[in-house]
Design a protein around this motif. Structure first.
Motif, PDB file in Angstrom:
ATOM      1  N   TRP A  65      73.475  14.880  39.316  1.00  0.00           N
ATOM      2  CA  TRP A  65      72.793  15.804  38.407  1.00  0.00           C
ATOM      3  C   TRP A  65      71.437  16.077  39.050  1.00  0.00           C
ATOM      4  CZ3 TRP A  65      69.252  14.562  33.918  1.00  0.00           C
ATOM      5  CH2 TRP A  65      69.016  15.683  33.123  1.00  0.00           C
ATOM      6  N   GLY A  66      71.329  17.176  39.752  1.00  0.00           N
ATOM      7  CA  GLY A  66      70.131  17.422  40.556  1.00  0.00           C
ATOM      8  C   GLY A  66      70.084  16.376  41.652  1.00  0.00           C
ATOM      9  N   ASP A  67      68.998  15.614  41.698  1.00  0.00           N
ATOM     10  CA  ASP A  67      68.895  14.555  42.707  1.00  0.00           C
ATOM     11  C   ASP A  67      69.187  13.168  42.129  1.00  0.00           C
ATOM     12  OD1 ASP A  67      66.600  14.410  41.189  1.00  0.00           O
ATOM     13  OD2 ASP A  67      65.238  14.228  42.893  1.00  0.00           O
ATOM     14  N   ILE A  68      69.770  13.137  40.938  1.00  0.00           N
ATOM     15  CA  ILE A  68      70.102  11.861  40.292  1.00  0.00           C
ATOM     16  C   ILE A  68      71.568  11.517  40.563  1.00  0.00           C
ATOM     17  CG2 ILE A  68      70.273  10.634  38.091  1.00  0.00           C
ATOM     18  CD1 ILE A  68      67.943  12.472  37.143  1.00  0.00           C
ATOM     19  N   GLN A  69      71.779  10.403  41.238  1.00  0.00           N
ATOM     20  CA  GLN A  69      73.129   9.921  41.538  1.00  0.00           C
ATOM     21  C   GLN A  69      73.712   9.274  40.279  1.00  0.00           C
ATOM     22  OE1 GLN A  69      74.522  10.517  44.631  1.00  0.00           O
ATOM     23  NE2 GLN A  69      72.622  11.653  44.859  1.00  0.00           N
ATOM     24  N   ILE A  70      74.992   9.540  40.012  1.00  0.00           N
ATOM     25  CA  ILE A  70      75.643   9.026  38.804  1.00  0.00           C
ATOM     26  C   ILE A  70      76.961   8.371  39.189  1.00  0.00           C
ATOM     27  CG2 ILE A  70      76.589   9.601  36.543  1.00  0.00           C
ATOM     28  CD1 ILE A  70      74.879  12.181  36.658  1.00  0.00           C
ATOM     29  N   GLU A  71      77.233   7.206  38.587  1.00  0.00           N
ATOM     30  CA  GLU A  71      78.535   6.584  38.787  1.00  0.00           C
ATOM     31  C   GLU A  71      78.959   5.825  37.539  1.00  0.00           C
ATOM     32  OE1 GLU A  71      78.497   3.977  42.168  1.00  0.00           O
ATOM     33  OE2 GLU A  71      77.322   2.476  41.155  1.00  0.00           O
ATOM     34  N   ILE A  72      80.284   5.719  37.396  1.00  0.00           N
ATOM     35  CA  ILE A  72      80.871   4.901  36.337  1.00  0.00           C
ATOM     36  C   ILE A  72      81.179   3.567  36.994  1.00  0.00           C
ATOM     37  CG2 ILE A  72      82.750   4.648  34.691  1.00  0.00           C
ATOM     38  CD1 ILE A  72      83.108   7.724  34.865  1.00  0.00           C
ATOM     39  N   LEU A  73      80.636   2.509  36.442  1.00  0.00           N
ATOM     40  CA  LEU A  73      80.744   1.192  37.061  1.00  0.00           C
ATOM     41  C   LEU A  73      81.493   0.232  36.144  1.00  0.00           C
ATOM     42  CD1 LEU A  73      79.762  -0.465  39.534  1.00  0.00           C
ATOM     43  CD2 LEU A  73      77.768  -1.060  38.193  1.00  0.00           C
ATOM     44  N   PRO A  74      82.667  -0.275  36.578  1.00  0.00           N
ATOM     45  CA  PRO A  74      83.405  -1.226  35.741  1.00  0.00           C
ATOM     46  C   PRO A  74      82.696  -2.576  35.713  1.00  0.00           C
ATOM     47  CG  PRO A  74      84.515  -0.950  37.844  1.00  0.00           C
ATOM     48  CD  PRO A  74      83.348   0.002  37.843  1.00  0.00           C
ATOM     49  N   GLN A  75      82.671  -3.186  34.548  1.00  0.00           N
ATOM     50  CA  GLN A  75      82.066  -4.500  34.377  1.00  0.00           C
ATOM     51  C   GLN A  75      83.137  -5.483  33.929  1.00  0.00           C
ATOM     52  OE1 GLN A  75      78.325  -5.060  34.561  1.00  0.00           O
ATOM     53  NE2 GLN A  75      78.973  -3.391  35.881  1.00  0.00           N
ATOM     54  N   LYS A  76      83.166  -6.633  34.566  1.00  0.00           N
ATOM     55  CA  LYS A  76      84.099  -7.680  34.148  1.00  0.00           C
ATOM     56  C   LYS A  76      83.590  -8.286  32.854  1.00  0.00           C
ATOM     57  CE  LYS A  76      85.287  -8.884  38.857  1.00  0.00           C
ATOM     58  NZ  LYS A  76      85.175  -9.894  39.902  1.00  0.00           N
ATOM     59  N   LYS A  77      84.505  -8.874  32.111  1.00  0.00           N
ATOM     60  CA  LYS A  77      84.107  -9.579  30.892  1.00  0.00           C
ATOM     61  C   LYS A  77      83.214 -10.744  31.285  1.00  0.00           C
ATOM     62  CE  LYS A  77      88.177  -8.461  28.211  1.00  0.00           C
ATOM     63  NZ  LYS A  77      89.351  -8.963  27.530  1.00  0.00           N
ATOM     64  N   PRO A  78      82.149 -11.009  30.487  1.00  0.00           N
ATOM     65  CA  PRO A  78      81.301 -12.142  30.822  1.00  0.00           C
ATOM     66  C   PRO A  78      82.066 -13.450  30.731  1.00  0.00           C
ATOM     67  CG  PRO A  78      80.615 -11.124  28.743  1.00  0.00           C
ATOM     68  CD  PRO A  78      81.742 -10.315  29.285  1.00  0.00           C
ATOM     69  N   MET A 118      71.734   6.694  37.975  1.00  0.00           N
ATOM     70  CA  MET A 118      72.203   6.439  36.614  1.00  0.00           C
ATOM     71  C   MET A 118      73.595   5.842  36.719  1.00  0.00           C
ATOM     72  SD  MET A 118      72.861   9.210  33.625  1.00  0.00           S
ATOM     73  CE  MET A 118      74.166   8.903  32.467  1.00  0.00           C
ATOM     74  N   LYS A 119      73.821   4.750  35.987  1.00  0.00           N
ATOM     75  CA  LYS A 119      75.131   4.102  35.981  1.00  0.00           C
ATOM     76  C   LYS A 119      75.640   4.045  34.543  1.00  0.00           C
ATOM     77  CE  LYS A 119      74.172   1.340  40.040  1.00  0.00           C
ATOM     78  NZ  LYS A 119      75.146   1.676  41.015  1.00  0.00           N
ATOM     79  N   ILE A 120      76.908   4.383  34.397  1.00  0.00           N
ATOM     80  CA  ILE A 120      77.582   4.244  33.113  1.00  0.00           C
ATOM     81  C   ILE A 120      78.401   2.972  33.238  1.00  0.00           C
ATOM     82  CG2 ILE A 120      79.201   5.272  31.487  1.00  0.00           C
ATOM     83  CD1 ILE A 120      78.416   8.024  32.777  1.00  0.00           C
TER      84      ILE A 120
END
Length: 171
Positions: free
Chosen positions: A89-102, A34-36
């Motif tokens: 979260w259990g076996d779910i990997q989570i990260e916050i991923l920065p996105q550049k402006k398009p 899961m990526k935020i």
């Protein structure tokens, strides 16, 4: 429930976004990942409160609780170039991923986001989606999305948008 499903030929990642969350998006590129996705430059503190406020009605309450506890300390820290890994979260990997402006010259058909939208790759089967995303979403929202997507008798409108299909639920 006022939600829509975008079946996209170009999008290969299942994602969820809401109008109130702005450019913050939750994506599931793989079943156990899961990526935020957030605009680069945001501070962790305000991002946490914005995320919780805008996704509490969508994501599984246990996942929201986990994210609250696992969120990195240091509210003034900015999300700039590198992803920030959170405790799984259990076996779910989570990260916050920065996105550049398009880039300004990128031409993408934008469909106005006026209600929560889940984007799913066209051709994905409902059982694959269920296996990958059922735990992430609130049960009632998950059931609504599956019916909206796959039940022709469910109250919905199907709108072709270029090569994509937008399935909008009745209000």
């Amino acid at each position: 429930m006022n939600t829509e499903v975008l079946l996209s030929r170009g999008e290969t990642v299942t994602s969820f976004e809401t109008p109130a969350a702005g450019k913050i998006k939750v994506a599931w590129p793989e079943p156990k990942v899961m990526k935020i996705l957030v605009p680069a430059g945001l501070k962790l503190g305000p991002l946490k409160s914005d995320f919780q406020e805008n996704f509490k009605e969508i994501l599984n309450p246990e996942l929201i609780e986990h994210l609250d506890a696992a969120w990195p300390a240091g509210p003034e820290i900015k999300i700039d170039r590198k992803p920030v890994a959170l405790e799984p979260w259990g076996d779910i990997q989570i990260e916050i991923l920065p996105q550049k402006k398009p880039r300004v010259d990128s031409v993408e058909t934008e469909i106005e986001l006026d209600r929560p939208r889940i984007t799913i790759q066209m051709g994905q089967r409902v059982d694959e989606f269920s296996e990958n995303c059922k735990l992430h979403l609130k049960p009632e929202l998950f059931e609504h999305v599956v019916r909206l997507w796959s039940d022709p008798d469910y109250c919905r409108a199907v709108v072709p948008i270029g090569r994509n299909l937008l399935i909008r639920g009745c209000a």
